[in-house]
Motif scaffolding. Structure first.
Motif, short mmCIF file in Angstrom:
data_model
loop_
_atom_site.label_atom_id
_atom_site.label_comp_id
_atom_site.label_asym_id
_atom_site.label_seq_id
_atom_site.Cartn_x
_atom_site.Cartn_y
_atom_site.Cartn_z
N TYR A 81 -7.43 -23.58 -3.21
CA TYR A 81 -8.81 -23.89 -2.79
C TYR A 81 -9.19 -23.40 -1.40
N PHE A 82 -8.29 -22.68 -0.74
CA PHE A 82 -8.65 -22.27 0.62
C PHE A 82 -9.99 -21.53 0.69
N PRO A 83 -10.29 -20.59 -0.23
CA PRO A 83 -11.59 -19.90 -0.12
C PRO A 83 -12.77 -20.88 -0.13
N PHE A 84 -12.68 -21.90 -0.96
CA PHE A 84 -13.73 -22.93 -0.99
C PHE A 84 -13.78 -23.68 0.34
N SER A 125 -17.66 -36.25 -2.96
CA SER A 125 -16.55 -36.25 -2.01
C SER A 125 -16.88 -35.36 -0.80
N TYR A 126 -17.43 -34.18 -1.08
CA TYR A 126 -17.76 -33.27 0.04
C TYR A 126 -18.94 -33.80 0.86
N LEU A 127 -19.85 -34.54 0.20
CA LEU A 127 -20.96 -35.13 0.97
C LEU A 127 -20.41 -36.13 1.99
N LYS A 128 -19.39 -36.88 1.57
CA LYS A 128 -18.78 -37.85 2.51
C LYS A 128 -18.10 -37.11 3.67
N THR A 129 -17.42 -36.02 3.33
CA THR A 129 -16.77 -35.24 4.40
C THR A 129 -17.82 -34.69 5.37
N ARG A 143 -25.84 -27.45 0.87
CA ARG A 143 -25.94 -25.99 0.99
C ARG A 143 -24.54 -25.39 1.20
N ALA A 144 -23.75 -26.04 2.05
CA ALA A 144 -22.39 -25.54 2.31
C ALA A 144 -21.54 -25.63 1.05
N TYR A 145 -21.74 -26.69 0.29
CA TYR A 145 -20.98 -26.89 -0.95
C TYR A 145 -21.30 -25.77 -1.95
N LEU A 146 -22.59 -25.47 -2.10
CA LEU A 146 -22.98 -24.42 -3.07
C LEU A 146 -22.47 -23.05 -2.62
N GLU A 147 -22.52 -22.82 -1.34
CA GLU A 147 -22.02 -21.55 -0.79
C GLU A 147 -20.50 -21.44 -1.05
N ALA A 148 -19.81 -22.56 -0.84
CA ALA A 148 -18.35 -22.57 -1.05
C ALA A 148 -18.01 -22.31 -2.52
N LYS A 149 -18.81 -22.89 -3.40
CA LYS A 149 -18.58 -22.69 -4.84
C LYS A 149 -18.72 -21.21 -5.20
N LYS A 150 -19.75 -20.60 -4.62
CA LYS A 150 -20.01 -19.18 -4.89
C LYS A 150 -18.82 -18.33 -4.41
N PHE A 201 -15.76 -19.27 -3.90
CA PHE A 201 -14.57 -19.57 -4.69
C PHE A 201 -14.61 -18.83 -6.04
N ASN A 202 -15.75 -18.89 -6.71
CA ASN A 202 -15.87 -18.23 -8.03
C ASN A 202 -15.62 -16.73 -7.92
N GLN A 203 -16.18 -16.13 -6.87
CA GLN A 203 -16.00 -14.69 -6.68
C GLN A 203 -14.52 -14.38 -6.42
N PHE A 204 -13.91 -15.22 -5.60
CA PHE A 204 -12.49 -15.04 -5.27
C PHE A 204 -11.63 -15.11 -6.54
N GLN A 205 -11.91 -16.09 -7.37
CA GLN A 205 -11.15 -16.25 -8.61
C GLN A 205 -11.29 -15.02 -9.51
N LYS A 206 -12.51 -14.47 -9.54
CA LYS A 206 -12.75 -13.28 -10.38
C LYS A 206 -11.89 -12.11 -9.92
N GLU A 207 -11.68 -12.02 -8.62
CA GLU A 207 -10.93 -10.87 -8.07
C GLU A 207 -9.44 -11.14 -7.99
#
Ligand code: SF4
Length: 330
Positions: free
Chosen positions: A18-21, A124-128, A141-148, A150-156
């Protein structure tokens, strides 16, 4: 832009998934992310009784960071899938680190329990975010960016793992190479992410595998549905998130066609001990006894020399199988 402060992320355990996220999330919120070094470059492993090596490494890395950061990020991972749970050691991880760092640095340790549904992750991330003084809108916004990210990283991932040196896999500013040399063998690497990618655990197994002409495939490049398909028809239920992923991805790879399977495990890990037996039996049932399976057990005393010999023997078995006319299982 002036950073709000420093978040320390130990290079251990689920860092290797999960580091990329995590990096994207904290950086979007305006924090600088500091990652610990591998123990091979920096000092010795911290020992404490009756623990697996991955947990010892978590503590070692957290201690490395404690003087350098404003917070350590060690989420309390209870479940990462609706019907499965993590190994209990993950629940206690923030407390073990708090004891080991003597309360020196605050720990961001919000629980992640996806048995409560998909929304639990965002909660959980909202609490953090709130603990770091961010608004709900900023955190979302940070959560959605992180998801994006992460998904790209997984694809590669498949290209990264086969074409980048091990130490560079999680360096997010290193682009994923698109060209590489052709491998002779297609090998499924199954196991907990830290056992697969942490060179301090596995003596840089990835480099050795690639140097012997093997292309690596891992569960990171599979979808949830593909993993689920692999465990759907099992007569016995697997309770652990990692067990589900390991077994589900293995059967997916076998149905796609692989030349061999490598399963790095941790000595002192009860889950790995059970899975080993389960996989050995299932491989005989599913594909006959001739699918080469290499189970490697690691602890802090494991040496690199024996590893090379075992990998060469594994490759020889695949070679023999091919020359006998037995193609990859499909
Ligand atoms: S799953 Fe096994 S290796 Fe991982 S933390 Fe638990 S006991 Fe250690």
């Amino acid at each position: 832009m002036e950073k709000r402060g420093r978040i320390g992320i130990p290079r251990a355990l689920m860092f290797y998934r999960y580091f990329p996220f995590w990096q994207s999330f904290f950086e979007t919120l305006g924090w600088k992310v500091v990652v610990s070094n591998g123990v091979r470059q920096k000092g010795k492993i911290v020992y404490f009784e009756d623990s697996c090596l991955p947990m010892k490494l978590l503590v070692t890395h957290a201690i490395q960071l404690k003087e350098k950061v404003d917070h350590l990020f060690i989420p309390r991972l209870v479940s990462l899938h609706r019907n499965y749970i993590m190994c209990p050691k993950f629940r206690g991880a923030p407390d073990i680190v708090r004891l080991a760092t003597e309360g020196h640095v605050p720990i961001l340790n919000e629980t992640i329990d996806l048995r409560e549904g998909e929304g639990a992750l965002l909660q959980s991330y909202l609490k953090t975010g709130k603990r770091l003084g961010a608004t709900k809108k900023e955190t979302k916004r940070a959560y959605l960016e992180a998801k994006k990210t992460f998904n790209q990283f997984q694809k590669e991932w498949k290209d990264r793992i086969n074409r980048l040196p091990t130490g560079r896999l999680f360096e997010m500013d290193i682009p994923t190479p698109s060209e590489g040399s052709k491998a002779s063998w297609r090998v499924a690497l199954i196991g907990h992410p830290y056992n697969l990618y942490d060179a301090d655990i596995n003596k840089d197994l990835l480099t050795l595998i690639k140097s012997l002409g093997m292309e690596i495939i891992t569960s990171d490049s599979l979808s949830e549905e593909e993993i689920e398909r692999g465990v759907r028809d099992l007569s016995k239920e697997i309770y652990w998130s990692s067990g589900r992923e390991i077994v589900g991805s293995l059967f997916n790879f076998l149905s796609e066609g692989v030349d061999g399977v490598i399963f790095p495990t941790s000595f002192k890990c009860g889950i790995d001990a059970l899975l080993q037996e389960f996989i050995k039996r299932r491989l005989k049932i599913e594909g006959g006894p001739s699918i080469p399976l290499l189970i490697l057990s690691f602890d802090e005393h494991t040496g690199r020399e024996g590893l090379v010999t075992r990998l060469e023997a594994f490759r020889d078995v695949m070679e023999q199988r091919r020359s006998d006319g037995q193609i990859a299982v499909s």
